[in-house]
Design a protein around this motif. Structure first.
Motif, short mmCIF file in Angstrom:
data_model
loop_
_atom_site.label_atom_id
_atom_site.label_comp_id
_atom_site.label_asym_id
_atom_site.label_seq_id
_atom_site.Cartn_x
_atom_site.Cartn_y
_atom_site.Cartn_z
N GLU A 18 11.61 3.32 46.75
CA GLU A 18 11.10 2.89 48.05
C GLU A 18 11.42 3.89 49.17
O GLU A 18 10.61 4.08 50.07
N ARG A 19 12.59 4.49 49.14
CA ARG A 19 13.05 5.32 50.27
C ARG A 19 13.10 6.81 49.97
O ARG A 19 13.33 7.61 50.87
N GLY A 20 12.93 7.17 48.72
CA GLY A 20 13.09 8.56 48.32
C GLY A 20 11.88 9.43 48.61
O GLY A 20 10.85 8.96 49.07
N GLU A 21 12.06 10.70 48.30
CA GLU A 21 11.01 11.70 48.45
C GLU A 21 10.47 12.05 47.06
O GLU A 21 11.25 12.17 46.11
N PRO A 22 9.16 12.23 46.95
CA PRO A 22 8.61 12.59 45.65
C PRO A 22 9.01 14.00 45.21
O PRO A 22 9.07 14.91 46.03
N VAL A 23 9.33 14.13 43.94
CA VAL A 23 9.59 15.42 43.30
C VAL A 23 8.80 15.43 42.00
O VAL A 23 8.24 14.42 41.59
N THR A 24 8.79 16.56 41.33
CA THR A 24 8.00 16.70 40.11
C THR A 24 8.34 15.65 39.06
O THR A 24 7.46 15.11 38.40
N ASN A 25 9.61 15.32 38.92
CA ASN A 25 10.02 14.42 37.84
C ASN A 25 10.39 13.02 38.33
O ASN A 25 11.15 12.33 37.67
N GLY A 26 9.89 12.59 39.50
CA GLY A 26 10.18 11.25 39.98
C GLY A 26 10.34 11.21 41.48
O GLY A 26 9.62 11.87 42.21
N MET A 27 11.32 10.44 41.92
CA MET A 27 11.65 10.31 43.33
C MET A 27 13.14 10.62 43.49
O MET A 27 13.94 10.30 42.60
N VAL A 28 13.49 11.23 44.62
CA VAL A 28 14.89 11.57 44.84
C VAL A 28 15.35 11.03 46.19
O VAL A 28 14.62 11.06 47.17
N LEU A 29 16.57 10.49 46.20
CA LEU A 29 17.21 9.98 47.40
C LEU A 29 18.69 10.35 47.32
O LEU A 29 19.36 10.01 46.35
N ASP A 30 19.16 11.06 48.32
CA ASP A 30 20.58 11.43 48.40
C ASP A 30 21.06 12.11 47.12
O ASP A 30 22.15 11.85 46.62
N GLY A 31 20.22 12.98 46.56
CA GLY A 31 20.60 13.74 45.37
C GLY A 31 20.50 12.99 44.06
O GLY A 31 20.84 13.52 43.00
N MET A 32 20.02 11.76 44.10
CA MET A 32 19.88 10.95 42.88
C MET A 32 18.39 10.83 42.58
O MET A 32 17.60 10.46 43.45
#
Length: 83
Positions: A18-32
């Protein structure tokens, strides 16, 4: 790990989506990073050193090189869960 921790990990997974940023392999939030299969039966959460895979019926697999990385991973899960 018991079902309570699995529930926490699933809450964190949802927060990352919900809160993360899209990356190639999923979503990332605070390094997770959170990623999953299209059917939603397998989800993964990783900090780059430790990966937790949660499968159907809350079965899980934890991949960590050592206990310190594992503890840091769970501390990080707790931090995101409190966001």
């Amino acid at each position: 790990m018991d079902k309570i921790v699995v529930r926490q990990a699933l809450r964190v997974f949802q927060k990352i989506l919900e809160r993360g940023e899209p990356v190639t392999n999923g979503m990332v939030l605070d390094g997770m990073t959170a990623s999953g299969d299209a059917d939603g039966y397998n989800v993964r959460i990783s900090d780059g050193k430790t990966t937790l895979q949660i499968m159907f019926h809350n079965a899980f697999k934890l991949d960590a090189r050592n206990r310190l990385e594992q503890e840091a991973f769970f501390d990080h899960l707790e931090k995101i869960d409190r966001l």
